[in-house]
Design an enzyme around this catalytic site. Structure first.
Site, PDB file in Angstrom:
ATOM      1  N   THR A  72       0.845  -1.204   0.000  1.00  0.00           N
ATOM      2  CA  THR A  72       0.000   0.000   0.000  1.00  0.00           C
ATOM      3  C   THR A  72       0.875   1.247   0.000  1.00  0.00           C
ATOM      4  O   THR A  72       0.636   2.189  -0.771  1.00  0.00           O
ATOM      5  CB  THR A  72      -0.911   0.008   1.258  1.00  0.00           C
ATOM      6  OG1 THR A  72      -1.766  -1.137   1.194  1.00  0.00           O
ATOM      7  CG2 THR A  72      -1.747   1.269   1.337  1.00  0.00           C
ATOM      8  N   GLN A 181       0.590  -8.763  -6.282  1.00  0.00           N
ATOM      9  CA  GLN A 181       0.036 -10.111  -6.356  1.00  0.00           C
ATOM     10  C   GLN A 181       0.887 -11.048  -7.217  1.00  0.00           C
ATOM     11  O   GLN A 181       0.864 -12.254  -7.009  1.00  0.00           O
ATOM     12  CB  GLN A 181      -1.400 -10.044  -6.874  1.00  0.00           C
ATOM     13  CG  GLN A 181      -2.290 -11.175  -6.444  1.00  0.00           C
ATOM     14  CD  GLN A 181      -2.347 -11.421  -4.942  1.00  0.00           C
ATOM     15  OE1 GLN A 181      -1.994 -12.515  -4.490  1.00  0.00           O
ATOM     16  NE2 GLN A 181      -2.787 -10.456  -4.158  1.00  0.00           N
ATOM     17  N   HIS A 203       4.347 -10.097   2.248  1.00  0.00           N
ATOM     18  CA  HIS A 203       3.459 -11.100   2.857  1.00  0.00           C
ATOM     19  C   HIS A 203       2.642 -11.896   1.843  1.00  0.00           C
ATOM     20  O   HIS A 203       1.872 -12.772   2.210  1.00  0.00           O
ATOM     21  CB  HIS A 203       2.556 -10.463   3.920  1.00  0.00           C
ATOM     22  CG  HIS A 203       1.455  -9.592   3.420  1.00  0.00           C
ATOM     23  ND1 HIS A 203       0.146 -10.009   3.396  1.00  0.00           N
ATOM     24  CD2 HIS A 203       1.448  -8.325   2.968  1.00  0.00           C
ATOM     25  CE1 HIS A 203      -0.620  -9.017   2.950  1.00  0.00           C
ATOM     26  NE2 HIS A 203       0.145  -7.988   2.679  1.00  0.00           N
ATOM     27  N   CYS A 332      -8.954  -6.052   2.244  1.00  0.00           N
ATOM     28  CA  CYS A 332      -9.182  -4.686   2.701  1.00  0.00           C
ATOM     29  C   CYS A 332     -10.646  -4.314   2.598  1.00  0.00           C
ATOM     30  O   CYS A 332     -11.117  -3.438   3.287  1.00  0.00           O
ATOM     31  CB  CYS A 332      -8.368  -3.702   1.873  1.00  0.00           C
ATOM     32  SG  CYS A 332      -6.687  -4.239   1.665  1.00  0.00           S
TER      33      CYS A 332
END
Ligand code: PLP
Length: 385
Positions: A72, A181, A203, A332
């Site tokens: 982000t 991704q 992550h 999210c």
């Protein structure tokens, strides 16, 4: 009941060898990487080695890699930083309605605060981008940033970034790709892709949450968002997270080394999952681009009748009660009871979007647990169909 985790596009478990690699930096090697004494030198060396490794894995120079707190943050820096570097000049942002909120919300904010002109590339019902539309939307008299994700986190679609950067050349537009991704799933090379900026996040490929990186091509005009010390060569003030930067680098390197093996394993799991649903008599539709997609993501819609009121996350909660962890799209937005903005942008109704789930696999999932998950999945669905 054993719980089965099939939400690996939201986050993956941290691999044991990555935990091991982090531990020294949480104990004896605790020095501040910006300190000049020996304690600092040890962690500085580890940090710079991690930077070199990331750079090597993506075909960049170490001086073009900056660690951030997340994907982000990397996306925010790419978008806001390039606009701030050109304040006062007309600026056009071109993106798509299928982007992650880290990009979309930054775009809306820039539009509102700085009157940035925003255009969205058209797409079809499978989420495939219309590149002729991109050509038409380029405004030559503007400074421009095209921000298109490398792969879609909800559908798994892989976007034609090389073609996009080739088109961008016609007006000297900068190109940012959110590769959060796809990093660790596809071998990314910034020169082959031709991008100026690229965001990744640890992550998603077996490193911990809270560490990302941004690639910034040398010479790209960009302002920092965090001011303070001179960390990350003045691009991002704040004491460096050496432990997690080391983890990200190791996890990326390891994912690339195991790429073929992991990808064929998750592709098999995807196949087994679909086959088991079919054998158990569950009708479904696979959303997204069936030709160009990440092997570990499966986005499915089920023909649940509208008389079944699927308010909020009813389907996900029913699956969770059956011990299956999947999601409705981006983590999210799940929990907010809003249907996926991506599925709505594909033209689905709210009901159909709520009758859809994203199933995503990791190297740790086994054929047995995926078969079991699909069976439980079928039981839950049969009650709703
Ligand atoms: N971009 C994409 C495509 C993502 O899938 C995600 C996470 O779901 C992000 C950005 C945000 O990354 P992070 O969770 O590291 O902030």
């Amino acid at each position: 009941m054993t719980r089965i985790y099939l939400d690996n596009a939201s986050t993956t478990p941290v691999a044991p060898e990555i935990v091991e690699a982090i531990m020294p930096f949480l104990s004896e090697q605790f020095g501040n990487a910006s300190s000049i004494h020996a304690f600092g030198q040890v962690t500085r060396n580890a940090l710079e080695l991690a930077r070199e490794e990331v750079a090597k894995e993506i075909g960049a120079k170490p001086s073009e890699v900056f660690f951030t707190s997340s994907g982000t943050e990397a996306d925010n820096l790419a978008l806001k930083g390039t606009v701030l570097a050109r304040l006062g000049e007309p600026f056009q942002m071109i993106t798509s309605k299928l982007e992650h909120k880290a990009v979309l919300e930054s775009v809306y904010w820039l539009q509102k605060k700085f009157k940035v002109a925003v255009d969205f590339i058209a797409h079809d019902e499978r989420g495939r981008l219309d590149l002729d539309d991109l050509k038409k939307k380029l405004r030559p008299n503007y400074r421009q940033l095209i921000s298109i994700m490398h792969a879609n986190n909800e559908l798994g679609n892989i976007n034609p970034i090389k073609e996009i950067t080739a088109i961008a050349k016609s007006t000297n537009a900068l190109v940012h790709t959110d590769a959060v991704q796809s990093a660790g799933k596809l071998k990314l090379n910034v020169d082959e892709l031709g991008v100026d900026l690229m965001a990744i996040s640890g992550h998603k490929f077996y490193a911990p949450k809270g560490i990302g990186a941004i690639y910034i091509r040398t010479g790209t005009p960009i302002e920092s968002l965090l001011h303070g010390g001179t960390h990350e060569r003045n691009r991002r003030a704040s004491t460096e997270n050496v432990a997690f930067s080391v983890a990200l680098a190791k996890a990326l390197k390891q994912s690339h080394a195991e790429l073929q093996q992991i990808n064929s394993h998750v592709a098999l799991l995807r196949h087994v999952f679909l086959e088991t649903l079919t054998k158990n008599g569950v009708p479904f539709q696979v959303n997204g681009d069936s030709e160009h997609h990440l092997p570990h993501i499966l986005n499915l819609s089920f023909p649940i009748p509208t008389k079944q009121k699927l308010a909020g996350d009813v389907l996900l909660l029913a699956l969770d009660a059956a011990g299956i962890a999947v999601s409705s799209g981006s983590a999210c937005t799940s929990g907010t009871a809003k249907p996926s903005h991506v599925l709505l942008a594909l033209g689905k109704t709210e009901h159909d979007a709520r009758a859809s789930v994203r199933v995503s696999f990791s190297k740790f999932n086994t054929v047995e647990e995926v078969t079991e998950a699909a069976r439980r999945f079928a039981d839950v669905l049969k009650r709703l169909l």
